[in-house]
Design an enzyme around this catalytic site. Sequence first.
Site, PDB file in Angstrom:
ATOM      1  N   THR A  15       0.822  -1.209   0.000  1.00  0.00           N
ATOM      2  CA  THR A  15       0.000   0.000   0.000  1.00  0.00           C
ATOM      3  C   THR A  15       0.861   1.267   0.000  1.00  0.00           C
ATOM      4  O   THR A  15       1.974   1.264   0.547  1.00  0.00           O
ATOM      5  CB  THR A  15      -0.971   0.021   1.217  1.00  0.00           C
ATOM      6  OG1 THR A  15      -1.173   1.361   1.664  1.00  0.00           O
ATOM      7  CG2 THR A  15      -0.439  -0.760   2.387  1.00  0.00           C
ATOM      8  N   SER A  45      -0.025   2.819  10.776  1.00  0.00           N
ATOM      9  CA  SER A  45      -0.905   1.928  11.556  1.00  0.00           C
ATOM     10  C   SER A  45      -0.204   0.577  11.641  1.00  0.00           C
ATOM     11  O   SER A  45       0.721   0.295  10.863  1.00  0.00           O
ATOM     12  CB  SER A  45      -2.266   1.745  10.874  1.00  0.00           C
ATOM     13  OG  SER A  45      -2.139   0.853   9.776  1.00  0.00           O
ATOM     14  N   TYR A  96      -1.381  -2.211  10.691  1.00  0.00           N
ATOM     15  CA  TYR A  96      -1.591  -2.861   9.380  1.00  0.00           C
ATOM     16  C   TYR A  96      -0.522  -2.404   8.387  1.00  0.00           C
ATOM     17  O   TYR A  96       0.124  -3.226   7.713  1.00  0.00           O
ATOM     18  CB  TYR A  96      -2.999  -2.528   8.847  1.00  0.00           C
ATOM     19  CG  TYR A  96      -3.102  -2.559   7.340  1.00  0.00           C
ATOM     20  CD1 TYR A  96      -3.067  -3.773   6.648  1.00  0.00           C
ATOM     21  CD2 TYR A  96      -3.212  -1.379   6.594  1.00  0.00           C
ATOM     22  CE1 TYR A  96      -3.138  -3.805   5.258  1.00  0.00           C
ATOM     23  CE2 TYR A  96      -3.293  -1.405   5.216  1.00  0.00           C
ATOM     24  CZ  TYR A  96      -3.244  -2.611   4.547  1.00  0.00           C
ATOM     25  OH  TYR A  96      -3.305  -2.643   3.184  1.00  0.00           O
ATOM     26  N   HIS A  97      -0.321  -1.087   8.290  1.00  0.00           N
ATOM     27  CA  HIS A  97       0.640  -0.586   7.316  1.00  0.00           C
ATOM     28  C   HIS A  97       2.052  -1.095   7.626  1.00  0.00           C
ATOM     29  O   HIS A  97       2.825  -1.375   6.718  1.00  0.00           O
ATOM     30  CB  HIS A  97       0.611   0.946   7.264  1.00  0.00           C
ATOM     31  CG  HIS A  97      -0.643   1.490   6.628  1.00  0.00           C
ATOM     32  ND1 HIS A  97      -1.678   2.027   7.359  1.00  0.00           N
ATOM     33  CD2 HIS A  97      -1.026   1.546   5.332  1.00  0.00           C
ATOM     34  CE1 HIS A  97      -2.650   2.403   6.528  1.00  0.00           C
ATOM     35  NE2 HIS A  97      -2.278   2.129   5.294  1.00  0.00           N
ATOM     36  N   LYS A 147       2.727  -4.424   6.150  1.00  0.00           N
ATOM     37  CA  LYS A 147       3.044  -4.337   4.717  1.00  0.00           C
ATOM     38  C   LYS A 147       4.516  -3.959   4.515  1.00  0.00           C
ATOM     39  O   LYS A 147       5.156  -4.414   3.564  1.00  0.00           O
ATOM     40  CB  LYS A 147       2.137  -3.304   4.038  1.00  0.00           C
ATOM     41  CG  LYS A 147       0.653  -3.670   4.070  1.00  0.00           C
ATOM     42  CD  LYS A 147       0.398  -4.851   3.172  1.00  0.00           C
ATOM     43  CE  LYS A 147      -1.056  -5.019   2.846  1.00  0.00           C
ATOM     44  NZ  LYS A 147      -1.321  -6.199   2.022  1.00  0.00           N
TER      45      LYS A 147
HETATM   46  N1  LIG Z   1      -8.893  -2.221  -1.229  1.00  0.00           N
HETATM   47  C1  LIG Z   1      -7.998  -1.243  -1.139  1.00  0.00           C
HETATM   48  O1  LIG Z   1      -8.331  -0.049  -1.170  1.00  0.00           O
HETATM   49  C2  LIG Z   1      -6.533  -1.577  -1.004  1.00  0.00           C
HETATM   50  C3  LIG Z   1      -5.592  -0.533  -1.058  1.00  0.00           C
HETATM   51  C4  LIG Z   1      -4.237  -0.842  -0.928  1.00  0.00           C
HETATM   52  C5  LIG Z   1      -3.831  -2.156  -0.750  1.00  0.00           C
HETATM   53  N2  LIG Z   1      -4.773  -3.149  -0.677  1.00  0.00           N
HETATM   54  C6  LIG Z   1      -4.298  -4.527  -0.466  1.00  0.00           C
HETATM   55  O2  LIG Z   1      -4.807  -5.331  -1.511  1.00  0.00           O
HETATM   56  C7  LIG Z   1      -5.099  -6.638  -1.026  1.00  0.00           C
HETATM   57  C8  LIG Z   1      -6.540  -7.002  -1.373  1.00  0.00           C
HETATM   58  O3  LIG Z   1      -7.403  -6.024  -0.818  1.00  0.00           O
HETATM   59  P1  LIG Z   1      -8.964  -6.246  -0.771  1.00  0.00           P
HETATM   60  O4  LIG Z   1      -9.579  -4.921  -0.573  1.00  0.00           O
HETATM   61  O5  LIG Z   1      -9.399  -7.096  -1.910  1.00  0.00           O
HETATM   62  O6  LIG Z   1      -9.082  -7.079   0.595  1.00  0.00           O
HETATM   63  P2  LIG Z   1     -10.046  -8.304   0.939  1.00  0.00           P
HETATM   64  O7  LIG Z   1     -10.019  -8.460   2.423  1.00  0.00           O
HETATM   65  O8  LIG Z   1     -11.381  -8.098   0.316  1.00  0.00           O
HETATM   66  O9  LIG Z   1      -9.321  -9.545   0.235  1.00  0.00           O
HETATM   67  C9  LIG Z   1      -8.353 -10.333   0.874  1.00  0.00           C
HETATM   68  C10 LIG Z   1      -8.826 -11.776   0.823  1.00  0.00           C
HETATM   69  O10 LIG Z   1      -7.813 -12.599   1.402  1.00  0.00           O
HETATM   70  C11 LIG Z   1      -8.390 -13.533   2.294  1.00  0.00           C
HETATM   71  N3  LIG Z   1      -7.374 -13.839   3.306  1.00  0.00           N
HETATM   72  C12 LIG Z   1      -6.862 -13.035   4.265  1.00  0.00           C
HETATM   73  N4  LIG Z   1      -5.948 -13.685   4.997  1.00  0.00           N
HETATM   74  C13 LIG Z   1      -5.847 -14.934   4.476  1.00  0.00           C
HETATM   75  C14 LIG Z   1      -5.066 -16.072   4.810  1.00  0.00           C
HETATM   76  N5  LIG Z   1      -4.210 -16.068   5.847  1.00  0.00           N
HETATM   77  N6  LIG Z   1      -5.222 -17.189   4.065  1.00  0.00           N
HETATM   78  C15 LIG Z   1      -6.101 -17.227   3.029  1.00  0.00           C
HETATM   79  N7  LIG Z   1      -6.877 -16.179   2.679  1.00  0.00           N
HETATM   80  C16 LIG Z   1      -6.745 -15.046   3.400  1.00  0.00           C
HETATM   81  C17 LIG Z   1      -9.629 -12.846   2.841  1.00  0.00           C
HETATM   82  O11 LIG Z   1     -10.617 -13.763   3.270  1.00  0.00           O
HETATM   83  C18 LIG Z   1     -10.085 -12.015   1.642  1.00  0.00           C
HETATM   84  O12 LIG Z   1     -11.056 -12.693   0.867  1.00  0.00           O
HETATM   85  C19 LIG Z   1      -4.828  -6.628   0.471  1.00  0.00           C
HETATM   86  O13 LIG Z   1      -3.551  -7.168   0.714  1.00  0.00           O
HETATM   87  C20 LIG Z   1      -4.832  -5.149   0.810  1.00  0.00           C
HETATM   88  O14 LIG Z   1      -4.022  -4.864   1.914  1.00  0.00           O
HETATM   89  C21 LIG Z   1      -6.107  -2.897  -0.810  1.00  0.00           C
END
Ligand SMILES: NC(=O)c1ccc[n+]([C@@H]2O[C@H](COP(=O)([O-])OP(=O)(O)OC[C@H]3O[C@@H](n4cnc5c(N)ncnc54)[C@H](O)[C@@H]3O)[C@@H](O)[C@H]2O)c1
Length: 399
Positions: A144, A180, A182-183, A186
């Site tokens: 991120t 945070s 979380y960050h 990453k």
């Molecule tokens: N959505 C955003 O705005 C955004 C922005 C920047 C970065 N990201 C990153 O992109 C990625 C996807 O984001 P998203 O919004 O689709 O999130 P999301 O939570 O909808 O998707 C992540 C999926 O991974 C699964 N998951 C989590 N931990 C797991 C594990 N240990 N084993 C198996 N499955 C697991 C969850 O059940 C979920 O379905 C994430 O890593 C997030 O940090 C998202």
Amino acid sequence: MNILILGIDGYIGWALAQKQLYLGNKVFGIDNFSRRETVKEMGSDSAIPIETMNKRISKIKEVYGNRIEFFEGDLTYSTFANDIVKKSCPDAIVHLAEQPSAPYSMIDQKHCIYTHQNNVIGNLNIIYAMKNFSPNSHLIKLGTMGEYGYDPGFVIPEGFFEIEYLGRKATVPYPKMAGSWYHWTKVHDSNNIMFACKTWGLKSTDIMQGIVYGTRLKDIPSYIYQPTRFDFDEAFGTVLNRFCSEAVIGHDLTVHGAGGQTRGFLALEDSIQCISLLIEKPPENENYRVVNQFDEQYSVKDLANKVKSIGDKKGLDVTIANTENPRKEKESHYYKADHKKLRDLGFKATRTIEEEIEYVLEDLHPHKDRILKNKQAIIKKIKWNSQVSSLISLNPSTP
Ligand SMILES: NC(=O)c1ccc[n+]([C@@H]2O[C@H](COP(=O)([O-])OP(=O)(O)OC[C@H]3O[C@@H](n4cnc5c(N)ncnc54)[C@H](O)[C@@H]3O)[C@@H](O)[C@H]2O)c1
């Protein structure tokens, strides 16, 4: 190509899977469904109804046959990570499977530690699985823009920059200043991937992604496309998606403080476009490539005003309220980040943000009652400087 999508049930994962199938690739997906559980824990549900994975997959198979395979499992188990890499022989592994919410990680010690274990260990397991069973795969990891921090006072580079110190020049990774727990997970992931690429010669693109919004994918005809989830609660609803949900139910748009916080944003459609481009074009002259993945920068206040003006035209009578900022962040700051690499690879935004907001409002309208039912989940209870687990009913199934 064989594409392994880790986190296929999520907001980005489910849309990406459909795009990759549409492009003719074979998709292997894994998920442990933790996102479904953590959103429930926040007292909410996806505004747009989504099917169970069994139903999702059987409908997809009607269109694409056996070009998709799903495996339920948790990446924090190394045997599962190894098995899935062995079974799928992936050309590219897209790693989305992490706990993606900053507020969720800030609830209390338990949520901080869960986020670290889930994200850092899952990521290490996939790096080891690659090293042992598929060293030529390309790992595309979703990090991120928040890894960099938000107010360094100078332009944020794409991963590395040149410095001069005491008369000597060197190219070094940008010093991460995450805001945070979380960050920080990453940042730890990025450091671990960079080390693995250097030490074992693995190949990876580490995406510093901006905040994603939107509901649609342009290319895929609506009779084939199965909608992805869309959250609006305080932990999992990203800011623009949350504003649109608020507008649809006549709730004030909840702007933190004065709303001067500026970030990079991109539409779901464009997140998928960029990841697909990176799959097609792996790094050539480097093992570890960092890209900043966003379209434009906006302040939170700009976004609220856009939703208001578009919502008002649609007869929604949108109101904006400035609320106490639960985060520790500057509300007025210099923010500018490079984002040239993806454009050089061919990325061009699909639609304007205004068009996208219109579509989101249209897509949410039929599900207004689902948002109204869980509207208490929008209200901010998680604060950066306090432990508030007592305010949130913890789901005992969360590790
Ligand atoms: N959505 C955003 O705005 C955004 C922005 C920047 C970065 N990201 C990153 O992109 C990625 C996807 O984001 P998203 O919004 O689709 O999130 P999301 O939570 O909808 O998707 C992540 C999926 O991974 C699964 N998951 C989590 N931990 C797991 C594990 N240990 N084993 C198996 N499955 C697991 C969850 O059940 C979920 O379905 C994430 O890593 C997030 O940090 C998202």
